[in-house]
Design a protein around this motif. Structure first.
Motif, PDB file in Angstrom:
ATOM      1  N   PRO A 236     -59.315 -61.800 -38.171  1.00  0.00           N
ATOM      2  CA  PRO A 236     -60.716 -61.597 -38.824  1.00  0.00           C
ATOM      3  C   PRO A 236     -61.922 -62.119 -37.906  1.00  0.00           C
ATOM      4  O   PRO A 236     -63.162 -61.830 -38.083  1.00  0.00           O
ATOM      5  CB  PRO A 236     -60.324 -62.164 -39.963  1.00  0.00           C
ATOM      6  CG  PRO A 236     -59.335 -63.154 -40.017  1.00  0.00           C
ATOM      7  CD  PRO A 236     -58.544 -62.556 -38.744  1.00  0.00           C
ATOM      8  N   ALA A 237     -61.533 -63.234 -36.991  1.00  0.00           N
ATOM      9  CA  ALA A 237     -62.560 -63.965 -36.241  1.00  0.00           C
ATOM     10  C   ALA A 237     -63.393 -62.860 -35.473  1.00  0.00           C
ATOM     11  O   ALA A 237     -64.671 -63.043 -35.056  1.00  0.00           O
ATOM     12  CB  ALA A 237     -62.166 -64.972 -35.479  1.00  0.00           C
ATOM     13  N   HIS A 238     -62.826 -61.761 -35.036  1.00  0.00           N
ATOM     14  CA  HIS A 238     -63.669 -60.888 -34.050  1.00  0.00           C
ATOM     15  C   HIS A 238     -63.733 -59.548 -34.737  1.00  0.00           C
ATOM     16  O   HIS A 238     -63.796 -58.543 -34.269  1.00  0.00           O
ATOM     17  CB  HIS A 238     -62.239 -60.797 -32.903  1.00  0.00           C
ATOM     18  CG  HIS A 238     -62.473 -61.816 -31.920  1.00  0.00           C
ATOM     19  ND1 HIS A 238     -61.519 -62.569 -32.013  1.00  0.00           N
ATOM     20  CD2 HIS A 238     -63.100 -62.134 -31.034  1.00  0.00           C
ATOM     21  CE1 HIS A 238     -61.551 -63.791 -31.207  1.00  0.00           C
ATOM     22  NE2 HIS A 238     -62.651 -63.325 -30.709  1.00  0.00           N
ATOM     23  N   ALA A 239     -63.839 -59.631 -36.172  1.00  0.00           N
ATOM     24  CA  ALA A 239     -64.019 -58.310 -36.810  1.00  0.00           C
ATOM     25  C   ALA A 239     -65.144 -57.607 -36.572  1.00  0.00           C
ATOM     26  O   ALA A 239     -64.902 -56.284 -36.409  1.00  0.00           O
ATOM     27  CB  ALA A 239     -63.955 -58.701 -38.490  1.00  0.00           C
ATOM     28  N   VAL A 240     -66.429 -58.127 -36.252  1.00  0.00           N
ATOM     29  CA  VAL A 240     -67.530 -57.766 -35.905  1.00  0.00           C
ATOM     30  C   VAL A 240     -67.548 -56.708 -34.582  1.00  0.00           C
ATOM     31  O   VAL A 240     -67.905 -55.801 -34.562  1.00  0.00           O
ATOM     32  CB  VAL A 240     -68.720 -58.653 -35.854  1.00  0.00           C
ATOM     33  CG1 VAL A 240     -70.151 -57.981 -35.176  1.00  0.00           C
ATOM     34  CG2 VAL A 240     -68.973 -59.432 -37.304  1.00  0.00           C
ATOM     35  N   GLN A 241     -66.642 -57.466 -33.835  1.00  0.00           N
ATOM     36  CA  GLN A 241     -66.641 -56.625 -32.371  1.00  0.00           C
ATOM     37  C   GLN A 241     -65.682 -55.483 -32.480  1.00  0.00           C
ATOM     38  O   GLN A 241     -65.990 -54.439 -31.861  1.00  0.00           O
ATOM     39  CB  GLN A 241     -65.889 -58.040 -31.567  1.00  0.00           C
ATOM     40  CG  GLN A 241     -65.704 -57.287 -29.872  1.00  0.00           C
ATOM     41  CD  GLN A 241     -67.057 -56.963 -29.280  1.00  0.00           C
ATOM     42  OE1 GLN A 241     -67.925 -58.169 -29.341  1.00  0.00           O
ATOM     43  NE2 GLN A 241     -67.381 -56.090 -28.715  1.00  0.00           N
ATOM     44  N   TYR A 242     -64.479 -55.608 -33.428  1.00  0.00           N
ATOM     45  CA  TYR A 242     -63.714 -54.595 -33.433  1.00  0.00           C
ATOM     46  C   TYR A 242     -64.391 -53.479 -34.002  1.00  0.00           C
ATOM     47  O   TYR A 242     -64.414 -52.333 -33.869  1.00  0.00           O
ATOM     48  CB  TYR A 242     -62.505 -54.733 -34.493  1.00  0.00           C
ATOM     49  CG  TYR A 242     -61.462 -55.788 -33.811  1.00  0.00           C
ATOM     50  CD1 TYR A 242     -61.295 -55.923 -32.181  1.00  0.00           C
ATOM     51  CD2 TYR A 242     -60.982 -57.085 -34.383  1.00  0.00           C
ATOM     52  CE1 TYR A 242     -60.539 -56.863 -31.712  1.00  0.00           C
ATOM     53  CE2 TYR A 242     -60.162 -58.086 -33.854  1.00  0.00           C
ATOM     54  CZ  TYR A 242     -59.952 -57.907 -32.294  1.00  0.00           C
ATOM     55  OH  TYR A 242     -58.962 -58.680 -31.895  1.00  0.00           O
ATOM     56  N   GLN A 243     -65.201 -53.789 -35.169  1.00  0.00           N
ATOM     57  CA  GLN A 243     -65.956 -52.647 -35.924  1.00  0.00           C
ATOM     58  C   GLN A 243     -66.948 -52.020 -34.904  1.00  0.00           C
ATOM     59  O   GLN A 243     -67.097 -50.740 -35.046  1.00  0.00           O
ATOM     60  CB  GLN A 243     -66.637 -53.427 -37.143  1.00  0.00           C
ATOM     61  CG  GLN A 243     -65.774 -53.699 -38.136  1.00  0.00           C
ATOM     62  CD  GLN A 243     -66.224 -54.493 -39.282  1.00  0.00           C
ATOM     63  OE1 GLN A 243     -67.392 -55.281 -38.954  1.00  0.00           O
ATOM     64  NE2 GLN A 243     -65.614 -54.613 -40.470  1.00  0.00           N
ATOM     65  N   ALA A 244     -67.790 -52.716 -34.156  1.00  0.00           N
ATOM     66  CA  ALA A 244     -68.635 -52.535 -33.151  1.00  0.00           C
ATOM     67  C   ALA A 244     -68.115 -51.295 -32.342  1.00  0.00           C
ATOM     68  O   ALA A 244     -68.562 -50.178 -32.064  1.00  0.00           O
ATOM     69  CB  ALA A 244     -69.598 -53.434 -32.694  1.00  0.00           C
ATOM     70  N   ASN A 245     -66.887 -51.687 -31.723  1.00  0.00           N
ATOM     71  CA  ASN A 245     -66.084 -50.849 -30.704  1.00  0.00           C
ATOM     72  C   ASN A 245     -65.750 -49.612 -31.320  1.00  0.00           C
ATOM     73  O   ASN A 245     -65.464 -48.678 -30.763  1.00  0.00           O
ATOM     74  CB  ASN A 245     -65.129 -51.764 -30.218  1.00  0.00           C
ATOM     75  CG  ASN A 245     -65.328 -53.021 -29.403  1.00  0.00           C
ATOM     76  OD1 ASN A 245     -66.504 -52.861 -28.900  1.00  0.00           O
ATOM     77  ND2 ASN A 245     -64.413 -53.861 -29.133  1.00  0.00           N
TER      78      ASN A 245
END
Length: 377
Positions: A236-245
């Motif tokens: 979940p720490a990288h959720a924003v990056q995954y969603q943007a990608n």
């Protein structure tokens, strides 16, 4: 002085400790097309490990380094048992602590049935479209009436259990020609002794459902969606990056789909044979006219009688081309097309010779379309 030195060291060491503690997930992916999609979702966070770098996943053997990658994996992404059977035991033992994303399971409603035999009626794959949710609306008008026969239950209600009385005279009247078709099939079975064994082998080897699901960009989008969900769940720490990608990838896949549709439109009616039935999702997505394959199982070559039958199929359907694959002998295809007027080319469903990375999926499908157009125009 000592106090000052301690403060200085703390300034440099603490960020390093934080960086080491901020671990990224260890993800292992089975085949190159999936690895490309997963790499694109994980871009800027980490790079997943690819297992099958070259060759077929059906008969793959794990290397020690790949087994170690599985042992330390947080997540393993694969198609399923019928595609990567080599992973079954390692996932139960070596990677027992890893989470799994088995795409054939989560995308079950998007799967097409495995084709039977090496001969298909023109556009035969459209009959299975009722289970392919992405294309139902596109083909409702073109295939009017198919929906009425989507399930055996509807058929039973319409015909009042006639399936149990296939020899009834009344049933024969209602379904004129079905008995003749059954007799033809029986004769065909006698003429092609041993083909039943091949069909059994096909079902065992490939399963009831076709596992080459990545060859439809719309289903690839579903792969991206499921991958993104799973990555956010474990990291979940990288959720924003995954969603943007994921959002960026969605746009690229839609553009790819539109481009392929335009590119393949001029040849979609042209008949051809593939080396084996690995391209059904691609053919359905772009309404292509595949009329058969050279072999059921690419690891088992047809004999002299089989080659003769395929040559007749090429002539009968006026197939423009018979395509081989890079991991199998092209000389067999050359023998088949000799004297038929058909040409040949190479189709590769796995991108065997492509470098791995986020762009590989797009290169793979564009190559597939380009080689089809070159072979068919």
């Amino acid at each position: 002085m000592k106090k000052l030195l301690f403060i200085c060291l703390s300034i440099f060491v603490l960020p390093l400790q934080t960086l080491m503690a901020d671990e990224t997930p260890k993800v292992v992916v089975s085949i190159k097309p999936l690895h490309s999609l997963v790499s694109a979702v994980m871009e800027g966070v980490a790079t997943p490990t690819l297992l099958v770098k070259k060759g077929s996943p059906h008969a793959y053997t794990l290397r020690p380094s790949e087994a170690r990658a599985l042992a330390s994996a947080d997540l393993v992404i694969w198609i399923g048992h019928e595609m990567e059977s080599f992973l079954e035991k390692p996932l139960e033992t070596v990677a027992e602590n890893a989470k799994q994303l088995e795409l054939a399971e989560v995308l079950e409603t998007s799967l097409l049935k495995t084709r039977s035999g090496v001969e298909w009626d023109e556009h035969e794959h459209h009959e299975d479209h009722a289970t392919h949710e992405d294309h139902d609306e596109d083909h409702d008008e073109e295939h009017e009436g198919h929906e009425d026969h989507a399930t055996h239950e509807d058929h039973d209600e319409e015909h009042g259990g006639h399936e149990e009385h296939a020899t009834d005279e009344e049933h024969d009247d209602d379904h004129e020609g079905h008995k003749e078709h059954a007799d033809h099939e029986a004769t065909h079975d006698e003429e092609h002794e041993g083909h039943d064994e091949d069909a059994d082998h096909e079902e065992h080897h490939h399963g009831v459902m076709d596992m080459h699901l990545w060859l439809d960009p719309k289903i690839a989008q579903k792969v991206v969606t499921e991958t993104t969900k799973m990555l956010i769940d474990i990291d979940p720490a990288h959720a924003v990056q995954y969603q943007a990608n994921s959002a960026k990838l969605t746009t690229k896949l839609a553009a790819l789909d539109a481009s392929l549709k335009q590119k393949l439109a001029p040849v979609k009616e042209t008949p051809y044979l593939a080396f084996h039935s690995a391209y059904q999702y691609f053919e359905v997505a772009y309404d292509l006219n595949a009329v058969g394959s050279v072999t059921i199982d690419p690891d088992r070559k047809p004999g002299a009688k089989g080659i003769s039958e395929i040559r007749e199929r090429v002539k009968k359907t006026k197939a423009r081309a018979v395509f081989s694959e890079p991991q199998f002998e092209s000389s067999l295809v050359e023998t088949i097309i000799e004297g038929t007027g058909a040409t040949t080319g190479v189709l590769d469903p796995l991108g065997s010779d492509l470098a791995q990375g986020p762009d590989t999926y797009f290169i793979l499908l564009n190559n597939l379309a380009d080689n089809l157009v070159i072979g068919l125009k």
